[in-house]
Design an enzyme around this catalytic site. Sequence first.
Site, PDB file in Angstrom:
ATOM      1  N   ASP A 172      34.841  45.168  33.958  1.00 27.36           N
ATOM      2  CA  ASP A 172      36.218  45.056  33.497  1.00 27.36           C
ATOM      3  C   ASP A 172      36.529  46.119  32.451  1.00 27.36           C
ATOM      4  OD1 ASP A 172      38.823  43.598  32.594  1.00 27.36           O
ATOM      5  OD2 ASP A 172      38.028  42.340  34.204  1.00 27.36           O
ATOM      6  N   HIS A 212      41.162  42.672  28.262  1.00 28.16           N
ATOM      7  CA  HIS A 212      41.278  42.066  29.589  1.00 28.16           C
ATOM      8  C   HIS A 212      39.982  41.396  30.027  1.00 28.16           C
ATOM      9  CE1 HIS A 212      41.773  42.106  34.079  1.00 28.16           C
ATOM     10  NE2 HIS A 212      43.023  41.798  33.753  1.00 28.16           N
ATOM     11  N   SER A 390      44.004  38.490  38.433  1.00 28.84           N
ATOM     12  CA  SER A 390      42.861  38.732  37.547  1.00 28.84           C
ATOM     13  C   SER A 390      42.201  37.432  37.120  1.00 28.84           C
ATOM     14  CB  SER A 390      43.307  39.495  36.301  1.00 28.84           C
ATOM     15  OG  SER A 390      43.585  40.833  36.587  1.00 28.84           O
TER      16      SER A 390
END
Length: 525
Positions: A172, A212, A390
């Site tokens: 990520d 994220h 996601s």
Amino acid sequence: MKKFLLLCLLFTCLAHAQEDAWVYFTDKPDAGYYLANPLEMLSQKALDRRANQGIALDEQDVPIHPDYITGIETASGITVMAKSKWLNALHVRGSQQAINALENLSYVDYVAFANQNLNNGRVMQPAQLLAVQNTQENYNYGGSAGQVQMLNAHLLHQQGYTGEGITIAVLDAGFPGVNTAAPFQHLMTNNLVLGGYDFVANSPDFYGGGNHGTRILSTLAGYTENQLVGTAPDAFYYLFRTENADSENPVEESYWVEAAEMADSLGVDIINTSLGYLDYDNPDYTYTYADLNGQTAFMSRGANVAFTRGMLVVVSAGNNGDDPEPHVMVPGDAFNALTVGAVDQSEQYAYFSAIGPTVDGRVKPDVMAKGFAATYANTDGTIATGNGTSFAAPVMAGAVACLWQAAPNRTNAEILQIVKQSADRYNNPDSQYGYGIPDFSIALEDALGMPEVNGNTFTLYPNPAANVVHFSATASLVTLYNTLGQEMFKAQATDTINIESLPPGIYTYVIEAGASSIKGKILKQ
């Protein structure tokens, strides 16, 4: 005169403009040595995973020849950005002229520019393709109950399957706060984070970068009583930063493949990646729908190889469902990736979730999970909700980890198929939902079912064995692998084989009968 000078300046700038490209090599001269000494390239855990699934070592496991790397690194005007042993390639940056000059090297097979207009009709070669219960857990899921229970993953938790013993790599944009925030203290206290790497910064400190990855990890492994429980809170984790949130460049695909190769070597079982690529800062690098065939994008080709190594790759479909180009992003088009789209709490399609099919007509996304108003943790430990495929992907990946914990002798291909066929639209897939929402209670029943060959329950005896092994069903091809993943025995057989010549030890057997196959372990005395 001024026009002439301007034109000269323009041509000079074009000649020195920086391009991204991949340089592919002709061979791997050291293959024989590495295949004979597998611990020089893979960990024992990785070899055990391969042996358990009956996957033999091959040349894709062998590192790039170091002299080839040195030759490219010392070439004029070239910067090496990343490397991939699976695809036997380097990601380089330099002028078009300098990159083209690399094809003059005897060991360079070909060069492929990220800007496909510079490739003169050359097509990149496709990657190789394939097709003990713990204490019961009754979690107070809080706001995360919906995303866990939609998949019936809580029923696996209640039977003690919480991901324990399964290793997940999260690729990520960064993981700040994971080592300090309260929802992740369960991981830190129990030493469940085994390591990681920041490929963007080329640093062993993987607790930096964008937030994220932290949010994604929380839906897998976060634990805050009555607020958030991830779908695999007891799994092991490796954390790899491959995405630079400040820009979009194809080098991030190459970082991803590097990380996937490292995950393979470390013995990872599942890769989760909530990343997707279509548009790049340089529009010449941007993918079109015609490229979404599972074998054009470097990252998708890497995902294909990852599957052949015995790992299961779970990816987000993308959040471009309401864009002019609504189809799944790279690497969601990869052949055996479990590509996950998003639904809301009512199990209705989320408007942003990328759709299928791929340009070659395959069903994508594969399955769906909650990605609208999903519950996650921030870097400071606060619990929030957000939208995106996601979130759907890691929720799914954690449930898969619990299933694989329950059925550790299943191969990645078997787990992938079991998850798909448990979904509510399996018999009638479409471009928005794929095969639908899996039911992991059904998947668990299927995964724990007795293996069959041509409809007959299969047994092998005696086990342990000294000389002759018998089968209760007619077999056609029998292969045995040692604990290093090396093929030690292969023969056509009917109902017996003779293993007297094999050294004592534990072997993985793979038996093929018609269109069916089965694997397991046998002890040679």
